[in-house]
Design a protein around this motif. Structure first.
Motif, short mmCIF file in Angstrom:
data_model
loop_
_atom_site.label_atom_id
_atom_site.label_comp_id
_atom_site.label_asym_id
_atom_site.label_seq_id
_atom_site.Cartn_x
_atom_site.Cartn_y
_atom_site.Cartn_z
N SER A 91 51.40 45.72 -5.50
CA SER A 91 50.13 45.32 -5.35
C SER A 91 48.88 46.03 -5.07
CB SER A 91 49.96 43.96 -3.88
OG SER A 91 48.84 44.02 -3.52
N THR A 92 47.69 45.87 -6.26
CA THR A 92 46.70 46.42 -5.94
C THR A 92 46.06 46.16 -4.88
OG1 THR A 92 45.70 44.59 -6.67
CG2 THR A 92 46.43 46.29 -9.11
N LEU A 93 46.35 45.85 -4.05
CA LEU A 93 45.35 45.45 -2.76
C LEU A 93 46.17 46.05 -1.81
CD1 LEU A 93 44.67 41.33 -2.36
CD2 LEU A 93 42.99 43.50 -2.48
N SER A 94 47.70 46.55 -2.31
CA SER A 94 47.73 47.43 -1.00
C SER A 94 48.11 48.83 -1.70
CB SER A 94 49.36 47.09 -1.52
OG SER A 94 50.40 48.08 -1.03
N CYS A 95 47.67 49.03 -3.07
CA CYS A 95 47.38 50.54 -3.30
C CYS A 95 46.01 50.68 -3.01
CB CYS A 95 46.97 50.16 -5.03
SG CYS A 95 46.54 51.98 -5.71
N GLN A 96 44.93 50.16 -2.84
CA GLN A 96 44.01 50.60 -2.44
C GLN A 96 44.06 50.97 -0.60
OE1 GLN A 96 39.93 48.50 -4.19
NE2 GLN A 96 40.85 47.62 -2.09
N VAL A 97 45.17 50.30 -0.06
CA VAL A 97 45.18 50.48 1.08
C VAL A 97 46.22 52.78 1.37
CG1 VAL A 97 46.47 50.40 3.30
CG2 VAL A 97 45.73 48.01 2.51
N TYR A 98 47.10 52.84 0.76
CA TYR A 98 47.27 53.82 0.28
C TYR A 98 45.99 55.17 -0.09
CZ TYR A 98 52.12 52.07 0.88
OH TYR A 98 53.14 51.61 1.46
N GLY A 99 45.30 54.43 -1.04
CA GLY A 99 44.04 55.25 -1.18
C GLY A 99 43.10 55.75 0.34
N ALA A 100 43.23 54.71 1.05
CA ALA A 100 42.51 54.99 1.54
C ALA A 100 43.12 55.57 2.91
CB ALA A 100 42.05 53.69 3.04
N MET A 101 44.33 55.29 3.08
CA MET A 101 45.41 57.07 3.67
C MET A 101 45.35 57.78 2.99
SD MET A 101 48.08 53.95 4.48
CE MET A 101 49.45 55.53 5.13
N ARG A 102 45.49 57.70 2.22
CA ARG A 102 45.00 59.63 1.04
C ARG A 102 44.26 60.03 1.14
NH1 ARG A 102 43.28 60.62 -3.62
NH2 ARG A 102 43.24 58.25 -4.41
N LEU A 103 42.30 59.83 1.39
CA LEU A 103 41.19 59.33 1.74
C LEU A 103 40.80 59.86 3.20
CD1 LEU A 103 40.07 57.57 -0.76
CD2 LEU A 103 40.26 60.17 -1.73
N GLY A 104 41.26 59.73 4.55
CA GLY A 104 41.51 60.04 5.42
C GLY A 104 40.85 58.84 6.43
N GLN A 105 40.09 57.51 5.60
CA GLN A 105 39.93 56.83 5.32
C GLN A 105 40.36 55.48 6.70
OE1 GLN A 105 38.19 55.45 1.95
NE2 GLN A 105 37.55 56.78 1.23
N ALA A 106 41.31 55.48 6.42
CA ALA A 106 42.66 54.67 7.79
C ALA A 106 44.30 55.72 7.94
CB ALA A 106 42.81 53.16 6.81
N GLY A 107 43.74 55.05 9.09
CA GLY A 107 45.26 55.97 9.87
C GLY A 107 46.57 55.69 10.67
N GLU A 108 47.21 56.05 11.13
CA GLU A 108 48.23 55.21 12.10
C GLU A 108 47.67 54.01 13.37
OE1 GLU A 108 51.66 53.83 14.17
OE2 GLU A 108 51.52 55.33 12.47
N GLY A 109 48.26 53.13 12.53
CA GLY A 109 47.91 51.85 13.76
C GLY A 109 46.06 50.74 13.21
N ASP A 110 46.00 51.51 11.94
CA ASP A 110 44.75 50.65 11.66
C ASP A 110 45.00 49.18 11.09
OD1 ASP A 110 42.85 52.53 12.08
OD2 ASP A 110 42.50 53.46 10.75
N CYS A 111 44.35 48.42 11.62
CA CYS A 111 44.47 46.98 10.77
C CYS A 111 43.58 46.96 9.87
CB CYS A 111 44.40 45.76 11.84
SG CYS A 111 44.83 44.57 11.04
N VAL A 112 43.71 47.08 8.24
CA VAL A 112 42.72 47.50 7.27
C VAL A 112 42.90 46.01 6.52
CG1 VAL A 112 42.80 48.59 4.84
CG2 VAL A 112 44.09 49.55 6.91
N LEU A 113 41.50 45.56 6.13
CA LEU A 113 41.22 44.45 5.04
C LEU A 113 41.04 45.15 3.57
CD1 LEU A 113 41.24 41.46 4.92
CD2 LEU A 113 39.05 41.65 5.14
N SER A 114 41.52 44.40 3.07
CA SER A 114 42.13 45.34 1.35
C SER A 114 41.36 43.85 0.81
CB SER A 114 42.76 45.84 0.50
OG SER A 114 42.79 46.54 -0.69
N THR A 115 39.97 44.42 0.10
CA THR A 115 39.99 43.69 -0.59
C THR A 115 38.67 43.69 -2.18
OG1 THR A 115 37.25 43.80 -0.64
CG2 THR A 115 38.16 42.80 1.60
N LEU A 116 38.72 42.91 -3.54
CA LEU A 116 38.14 43.05 -4.24
C LEU A 116 37.65 42.04 -4.73
CD1 LEU A 116 41.59 44.20 -6.40
CD2 LEU A 116 39.87 45.65 -6.21
#
Length: 232
Positions: A91-116
């Motif tokens: 999923s591209t939306l899942s992909c974005q979440v891993y991008g946010a994790m890699r860049l330090g924008q989201a981390g453990e326990g966060d609830c992430v709303l991925s949008t396009l």
């Protein structure tokens, strides 16, 4: 030695990555309407000796740009058909979440709303929770008008992706939950790899004939390989 090629052309970015036993080489360019021109050249640069040593090919299966998804699916389908390699849809939306994790924008326990941005006054979105090093889907991908956006729960949300351009049209009760916003984040092929590796290890793979974009909207269709006629 595990080796995976990853391809994503679901948005304005054209992106490829090569994983070889922990090492990642990636090419990523913001190139609206130039994916057809760039993709093959990027693949040749990334794999000058060809795909012989690959174990699988991952691709951003959607949601996203209809044309972009077709470009990636066609390239991956052709490559898998020619080599017999399995495909790994992510999923591209899942992909974005891993991008946010890699860049330090989201981390453990966060609830992430991925949008396009869906480009017709709608957005694609899905909700994820970060558990360790994994993005766990809470709400499946869907398309909606911004005014009807209704992610479940009442937790604070880290919001990522181009769907944030519709922020002003979203319900105030939803935007009040936004704890951080990253509107410029786009899917990158390297961020397909965490879920692609899990899929390969679990043998959740596709054959060339099964490669298919996920459009979310029911009115959009994709012809499977057998339906497309002679391949050139």
């Amino acid at each position: 030695m595990t080796s995976i090629l990853a391809v994503d052309t679901s948005t304005e970015a054209c992106s490829v990555a090569l994983y070889r036993e922990g090492d990642v080489t990636a090419l990523h360019e913001f190139a609206p309407r130039r994916h057809n021109q760039l993709l093959l050249a990027m693949l040749r640069e990334l794999m000058p000796s060809g795909p012989a040593a690959l174990d699988a090919v991952a691709y951003g299966c959607g949601p996203g740009s209809f044309t972009g998804l077709r470009i990636a699916a066609s390239a991956v389908q052709g490559l898998c058909f020619a080599t017999g390699l399995p495909a790994l849809p992510v999923s591209t939306l899942s992909c974005q979440v891993y991008g946010a994790m890699r860049l330090g924008q989201a981390g453990e326990g966060d609830c992430v709303l991925s949008t396009l941005d869906a480009h017709i006054g709608e957005l694609y979105w899905a909700l994820y929770r970060i558990d360790g090093n994994r993005a766990v889907e809470v709400s499946a991908a869907q398309a909606t008008k911004p005014a009807r956006l209704a992610p479940s729960g009442d937790e604070a949300l880290v919001v990522i992706g181009s769907g944030l351009q519709y922020r002003d049209a979203m319900p105030p009760a939803v935007t009040a939950r936004f704890s951080a916003e990253y509107p410029r984040l786009l899917p990158a092929a390297r961020d397909l790899l965490p879920e692609a590796l899990r899929a390969l290890q679990g043998q959740r793979v596709q054959s060339a004939e099964q490669v298919c974009p996920v459009y979310v909207r029911d009115e959009i269709s994709w012809k499977k390989l057998a339906e497309q006629g002679p391949q050139t």
